[in-house]
Design a protein around this motif. Sequence first.
Motif, PDB file in Angstrom:
ATOM      1  N   ALA A  38       0.833  -1.204   0.000  1.00 35.67           N
ATOM      2  CA  ALA A  38       0.000   0.000   0.000  1.00 35.67           C
ATOM      3  C   ALA A  38       0.867   1.253   0.000  1.00 35.67           C
ATOM      4  O   ALA A  38       0.573   2.225  -0.714  1.00 35.67           O
ATOM      5  CB  ALA A  38      -0.936  -0.002   1.202  1.00 35.67           C
ATOM      6  N   LYS A  39       1.947   1.261   0.760  1.00 39.82           N
ATOM      7  CA  LYS A  39       2.837   2.427   0.800  1.00 39.82           C
ATOM      8  C   LYS A  39       3.508   2.640  -0.550  1.00 39.82           C
ATOM      9  O   LYS A  39       3.527   3.761  -1.078  1.00 39.82           O
ATOM     10  CB  LYS A  39       3.887   2.241   1.903  1.00 39.82           C
ATOM     11  N   ALA A  40       4.054   1.584  -1.120  1.00 38.78           N
ATOM     12  CA  ALA A  40       4.760   1.710  -2.399  1.00 38.78           C
ATOM     13  C   ALA A  40       3.813   2.154  -3.514  1.00 38.78           C
ATOM     14  O   ALA A  40       4.123   3.068  -4.288  1.00 38.78           O
ATOM     15  CB  ALA A  40       5.436   0.387  -2.770  1.00 38.78           C
ATOM     16  N   ASP A  43       2.605   5.784  -2.894  1.00 39.79           N
ATOM     17  CA  ASP A  43       3.627   6.766  -3.272  1.00 39.79           C
ATOM     18  C   ASP A  43       3.695   6.930  -4.796  1.00 39.79           C
ATOM     19  O   ASP A  43       3.824   8.045  -5.304  1.00 39.79           O
ATOM     20  CB  ASP A  43       4.999   6.367  -2.736  1.00 39.79           C
ATOM     21  N   ALA A  44       3.595   5.817  -5.515  1.00 36.69           N
ATOM     22  CA  ALA A  44       3.630   5.883  -6.983  1.00 36.69           C
ATOM     23  C   ALA A  44       2.394   6.611  -7.522  1.00 36.69           C
ATOM     24  O   ALA A  44       2.479   7.377  -8.488  1.00 36.69           O
ATOM     25  CB  ALA A  44       3.730   4.483  -7.574  1.00 36.69           C
ATOM     26  N   MET A  45       1.245   6.391  -6.883  1.00 30.89           N
ATOM     27  CA  MET A  45       0.030   7.083  -7.324  1.00 30.89           C
ATOM     28  C   MET A  45       0.126   8.580  -7.013  1.00 30.89           C
ATOM     29  O   MET A  45      -0.318   9.407  -7.804  1.00 30.89           O
ATOM     30  CB  MET A  45      -1.203   6.453  -6.688  1.00 30.89           C
ATOM     31  N   GLU A  46       0.728   8.925  -5.891  1.00 30.16           N
ATOM     32  CA  GLU A  46       0.936  10.336  -5.547  1.00 30.16           C
ATOM     33  C   GLU A  46       1.770  11.010  -6.639  1.00 30.16           C
ATOM     34  O   GLU A  46       1.457  12.122  -7.069  1.00 30.16           O
ATOM     35  CB  GLU A  46       1.633  10.438  -4.190  1.00 30.16           C
ATOM     36  N   ARG A  47       2.806  10.330  -7.104  1.00 30.32           N
ATOM     37  CA  ARG A  47       3.633  10.881  -8.184  1.00 30.32           C
ATOM     38  C   ARG A  47       2.827  10.998  -9.483  1.00 30.32           C
ATOM     39  O   ARG A  47       2.931  11.990 -10.204  1.00 30.32           O
ATOM     40  CB  ARG A  47       4.883  10.030  -8.407  1.00 30.32           C
ATOM     41  N   LEU A  54      -2.179  17.455  -8.725  1.00 32.14           N
ATOM     42  CA  LEU A  54      -3.065  16.966  -7.673  1.00 32.14           C
ATOM     43  C   LEU A  54      -2.313  16.110  -6.668  1.00 32.14           C
ATOM     44  O   LEU A  54      -1.393  15.372  -7.040  1.00 32.14           O
ATOM     45  CB  LEU A  54      -4.167  16.078  -8.274  1.00 32.14           C
ATOM     46  N   SER A  55      -2.743  16.174  -5.416  1.00 31.75           N
ATOM     47  CA  SER A  55      -2.317  15.184  -4.434  1.00 31.75           C
ATOM     48  C   SER A  55      -3.306  14.023  -4.532  1.00 31.75           C
ATOM     49  O   SER A  55      -4.362  14.136  -5.160  1.00 31.75           O
ATOM     50  CB  SER A  55      -2.357  15.773  -3.026  1.00 31.75           C
ATOM     51  N   ARG A  56      -2.978  12.931  -3.886  1.00 28.29           N
ATOM     52  CA  ARG A  56      -3.897  11.788  -3.886  1.00 28.29           C
ATOM     53  C   ARG A  56      -5.217  12.156  -3.216  1.00 28.29           C
ATOM     54  O   ARG A  56      -6.292  11.768  -3.666  1.00 28.29           O
ATOM     55  CB  ARG A  56      -3.242  10.597  -3.189  1.00 28.29           C
ATOM     56  N   GLY A  57      -5.149  12.922  -2.141  1.00 22.59           N
ATOM     57  CA  GLY A  57      -6.362  13.348  -1.448  1.00 22.59           C
ATOM     58  C   GLY A  57      -7.231  14.254  -2.301  1.00 22.59           C
ATOM     59  O   GLY A  57      -8.467  14.161  -2.271  1.00 22.59           O
ATOM     60  N   GLU A  58      -6.602  15.124  -3.062  1.00 26.87           N
ATOM     61  CA  GLU A  58      -7.361  16.003  -3.962  1.00 26.87           C
ATOM     62  C   GLU A  58      -7.982  15.203  -5.098  1.00 26.87           C
ATOM     63  O   GLU A  58      -9.127  15.449  -5.477  1.00 26.87           O
ATOM     64  CB  GLU A  58      -6.450  17.114  -4.500  1.00 26.87           C
ATOM     65  N   VAL A 131      -7.354   9.639 -13.605  1.00 24.23           N
ATOM     66  CA  VAL A 131      -7.779   8.296 -13.196  1.00 24.23           C
ATOM     67  C   VAL A 131      -7.074   7.234 -14.036  1.00 24.23           C
ATOM     68  O   VAL A 131      -6.711   6.163 -13.528  1.00 24.23           O
ATOM     69  CB  VAL A 131      -9.321   8.132 -13.229  1.00 24.23           C
ATOM     70  N   VAL A 132      -6.822   7.528 -15.279  1.00 27.88           N
ATOM     71  CA  VAL A 132      -6.110   6.581 -16.150  1.00 27.88           C
ATOM     72  C   VAL A 132      -4.675   6.398 -15.656  1.00 27.88           C
ATOM     73  O   VAL A 132      -4.166   5.278 -15.596  1.00 27.88           O
ATOM     74  CB  VAL A 132      -6.148   7.060 -17.624  1.00 27.88           C
ATOM     75  N   ALA A 133      -4.037   7.497 -15.249  1.00 21.77           N
ATOM     76  CA  ALA A 133      -2.664   7.408 -14.733  1.00 21.77           C
ATOM     77  C   ALA A 133      -2.620   6.595 -13.444  1.00 21.77           C
ATOM     78  O   ALA A 133      -1.710   5.778 -13.246  1.00 21.77           O
ATOM     79  CB  ALA A 133      -2.103   8.812 -14.504  1.00 21.77           C
ATOM     80  N   GLY A 134      -3.592   6.790 -12.560  1.00 31.35           N
ATOM     81  CA  GLY A 134      -3.641   6.021 -11.316  1.00 31.35           C
ATOM     82  C   GLY A 134      -3.869   4.545 -11.556  1.00 31.35           C
ATOM     83  O   GLY A 134      -3.245   3.687 -10.921  1.00 31.35           O
ATOM     84  N   LEU A 135      -4.763   4.238 -12.476  1.00 30.23           N
ATOM     85  CA  LEU A 135      -5.021   2.830 -12.805  1.00 30.23           C
ATOM     86  C   LEU A 135      -3.793   2.166 -13.418  1.00 30.23           C
ATOM     87  O   LEU A 135      -3.550   0.972 -13.185  1.00 30.23           O
ATOM     88  CB  LEU A 135      -6.218   2.715 -13.751  1.00 30.23           C
ATOM     89  N   GLU A 136      -3.019   2.916 -14.173  1.00 29.34           N
ATOM     90  CA  GLU A 136      -1.809   2.359 -14.769  1.00 29.34           C
ATOM     91  C   GLU A 136      -0.804   1.968 -13.684  1.00 29.34           C
ATOM     92  O   GLU A 136      -0.162   0.920 -13.769  1.00 29.34           O
ATOM     93  CB  GLU A 136      -1.180   3.342 -15.752  1.00 29.34           C
TER      94      GLU A 136
END
Length: 165
Positions: A38-40, A43-47, A54-58, A131-136
């Motif tokens: 979850a951390k790794a 962190d990758a999704m935050e990037r 955007l931050s992950r929370g935003e 959302v596409v970037a996060g799913l990737e």
Amino acid sequence: MTEASKDAVDAITAQWYAVRPELNTDPMAVFGRIFRTAKAVGDAMERAYGRYGLSRGEFDVIGTLRRSGAPYTLSPRQLSATLMLTTGGMTGRLDKLEKAGLLTRSPDPHDRRGLRVALTERGLALVDEAVVAGLEVQRTALAGLEPEEVEVLGGLLRKVLAGAP
């Protein structure tokens, strides 16, 4: 298990075994890997979201508005409940996203004291890209598994979550 396939969690459980051999550290091994994964991935999704400003929370806020369906409007209370945030934490995110032109806040026509939060056209376009970037990122993390294994893992984690205190 080969020495090459061992990970940091194996080292931790081996240390516990050395000092407390009577303990069953299987749960520690499972949750140690869940937390590290979850951390790794987080962190990758935050990037990934950072590339969109955007931050992950935003992302979670505008993503919640997006997945609510047209007209992409919710009350701050609905957003807070969905995202498990305090109203104070939500206000800070809404302020930043409104300043960036990604959402608007307006009076609730059905409640004089209430507000409605809505995605702007710009917010809608941005969340659809992000959302596409996060799913990737998530697909990459699961790339070592077969599709059937992903389904089984999802089902097992659902059971773990249902039994969580």
